[in-house]
Every structure is written in structure tokens, then in C-alpha cells.
Enzyme design. Structure first.
Site, PDB file in Angstrom:
ATOM      1  CE1 TYR A 221      38.082  43.699  38.268  1.00 35.56           C
ATOM      2  CE2 TYR A 221      39.589  43.856  36.312  1.00 35.56           C
ATOM      3  CZ  TYR A 221      38.674  43.214  37.485  1.00 35.56           C
ATOM      4  OH  TYR A 221      39.173  41.877  37.843  1.00 35.56           O
ATOM      5  CB  CYS A 222      38.033  49.169  41.569  1.00 36.45           C
ATOM      6  SG  CYS A 222      37.198  50.507  41.405  1.00 36.45           S
ATOM      7  CB  THR A 223      33.925  47.324  44.099  1.00 37.84           C
ATOM      8  OG1 THR A 223      34.787  46.383  44.815  1.00 37.84           O
ATOM      9  CG2 THR A 223      32.348  46.978  44.520  1.00 37.84           C
TER      10      THR A 223
END
Length: 318
Positions: free
Chosen positions: A174-176
């Protein structure tokens, strides 16, 4: 609220990046959008702000291009513009990691909706992997997530060997907003990892559609807001002031431009150190004036496609 912030990306081949960049820049100027947009031969990436009407017109114009028909916008409300200026730049990659040969539109990790991610994340055979930089995950991250000690996403490939111990598990990246996971998960697959997934739309979409459950702290964003709340289900604070150690979620840049570190700093320590992250930075002769925000917007190069290429020259794309 009358304004919107749009976060988006799309990996898709763009043949004439310079022509596309000029046309896209004109569109944004016409709509009075502000923000940062990156154009590359591999796709489009941007975060922009504007009025509700301007953002609606922009989204319609972008999605009318068949190359971006599948693009998804993350939409957040804002009281005013989140940016002061508009930058539309050409770069070798739409997110810099130094892997231009990796093409997520050909092969990448399995996309999980926010609901699917929430349902899978606590299984015993799952590892949640944060692919963001340390200053981002120090401010906020998913409960029990594996984090990497990296100052920039381009260091991610160097950390893959540390993840070999998880090779037999399902890895949920996951990331922003999802863009880093596209390349991170694709690279993991190339390196022999088999069960690789990614949170589609990233933390922002997870907050909008799943209430942000079990995301601890705030989410760092690359606009004037700096950090936003995500979790409306079970929020908590995980960050601490770099100086006094008290729980805090105020993210700033050090006032010393030669340091410019992203750090969590409470208002009291910010005032005491005049915006610097340490006494040494406070004494630096080039220290920037501190206005209480700890935010120092970059200056525009004043490029306008209607008035000529003042100081602009496109990079050589490999």
C-alpha cells in the site's frame, strides 16, 4: 466546501510526451487548476486543486481520452486551493524509482478494493507492506504493517532482499494513492515473489470507502495540507515530536534548506527552534524565515505554454 483536491495516476503509453504536456498544461491553465502533474512516456500522475466545477470539467476532459478511460480520481473536499502554483513537468517516470523498464500496464500485483484489503489484512498468511518513505510511515501507517527504512522511493529496490523471509506469504502493498504500489508490486513479481497484491487507490481511497479502519495516525500528502485524517473508525496517534518526544501529528520541513528534513514537530518546539529541526540547523546562516507553518512552497519557473519556453528544456527520455 467549494474546492476539490484530485489525486490520480494512470500507467499507459504516451508517445509524444512534449505535445501532450503542452496540451495538458493549457487545459489546466484554462480551468485555473493548481498543483503538480508529471507526464512521462509511461503515463500521467498528478495532484491538483480547483473549484468543484473546474475539477468536474478536468475529470471529464481527461477521461474522454481513451488512454485514460480506466483512470480513477480520488476526490477530497477543501476550503480553498491546496497549491499556490501549477507545475506540469516531463520526467522519465511518473514516480521516480529508477525502474523505467518495469511496465505496470503489462504486469503488476493483484488490485484489491478497500473492502477486500480490509477483509484480507489480518489473515495469518498475509504481510502488509508499506512502500512509502520513512517520514511518511512515521506519521501514519496500517496496524502491524512492515515498514522500510528508506528516505525516498527510489531506494525500494535495494530493500527487496530484506523481504525474502515473506516470500511464501501473501504480500499486500500500500501507499498514499496507489501509484508506488504499481511499480513496487510489479518489481516484486519480477524478483520471484508470487502472491503480490496492492491496495487499489491507496490509503486515500481506503479512508473514503472503508472508513480508514486500522490506519494509525495521519496520512502524509504532497500538497499544502501536508497531512490528512484517514481513520474515522478507530483513530489513534502514532507519531511523536522529533525534539521533545510528545505525541504529535504536526509535520513540517526543517527551516534549514540544506537539511529540509520532513519531521514531526510540535508547535512549542517549532517556536523554540524557529522552525529548525535541531539547534545546529537553527544556527545555519541560510535558514529560512519561519512563519509558524513549517511549509516552504517551491518557486515556479514561470513557464507558460502560451508565452514560450522561458527556462524550460525537456529531459532526455531513455
Amino acid at each position: 466546501m467549494d474546492y476539490r483536491v484530485l489525486l490520480y495516476y494512470c500507467y499507459t503509453p504516451i508517445e509524444d510526451v512534449l505535445a501532450f504536456r503542452e496540451e495538458h498544461h493549457r487545459l489546466c491553465l484554462k480551468l485555473d487548476l493548481r498543483g503538480r502533474i508529471i507526464v512521462a512516456s509511461e503515463g500521467l500522475n498528478g495532484t491538483v486543486s480547483g473549484t468543484k466545477e473546474s475539477c468536474e470539467a478536468y475529470m471529464q476532459a481527461v477521461k474522454s481520452d481513451p488512454r485514460f478511460a480506466a483512470l480513477e480520481f480520488k476526490i477530497e473536499e477543501a476550503p480553498a486551493h491546496a497549491f499556490q502554483k501549477l507545475h506540469v513537468r516531463i520526467k522519465p517516470e511518473i514516480v521516480h524509482v529508477g525502474l523505467p523498464a518495469i511496465k505496470p500496464y503489462e504486469r503488476t500485483g493483484v488490485h484489491l478494493s478497500p473492502q477486500e484489503f480490509r477483509d484480507m489484512k489480518d489473515h495469518e498468511d498475509v504481510v502488509i507492506l508499506d512502500v512509502r518513505s520513512d517520514y511518511e510511515h512515521n506519521l501514519g501507517r496500517f496496524k502491524n504493517a512492515v515498514t522500510l527504512d528508506i528516505g525516498n522511493f527510489r531506494e525500494f529496490p535495494e530493500k527487496v532482499e530484506e523481504l525474502r523471509k515473506y516470500q511464501n506469504k501473501k504480500i499486500l502493498t500500500y501507499c498514499t494513492g496507489g501509484i508506488k504500489c504499481e511499480k513496487a508490486s510489479a518489481y516484486l513479481l519480477e524478483q520471484g515473489f508470487e502472491n503480490v497484491y496492492q491496495l487499489h487507490g491507496g490509503i486515500i481511497k481506503y479512508g473514503l470507502e472503508a472508513g480508514g479502519e486500522d490506519f494509525e495516525g495521519k496520512c502524509y500528502v504532497f500538497d499544502g495540507r501536508v497531512a490528512v485524517d484517514v481513520n474515522t473508525v478507530n483513530p489513534t496517534v502514532v507519531a511523536h515530536c522529533v525534539n521533545c518526544g510528545q505525541a504529535n501529528e504536526r509535520m513540517v520541513n526543517c527551516a534549514n534548506p540544506h537539511c529540509n528534513d520532513h519531521v514531526v514537530q510540535c508547535e512549542s518546539c517549532g517556536e523554540k527552534l524557529d522552525g529548525a529541526c535541531s539547534e545546529a540547523c537553527q544556527q545555519h546562516p541560510d535558514k529560512r524565515p519561519y512563519d509558524g507553518t513549517g511549509n516552504y512552497p517551491k518557486q515556479s519557473n514561470h513557464y507558460n505554454p502560451e508565452q514560450g519556453l522561458y527556462s524550460y528544456s525537456p529531459p532526455v527520455l531513455s
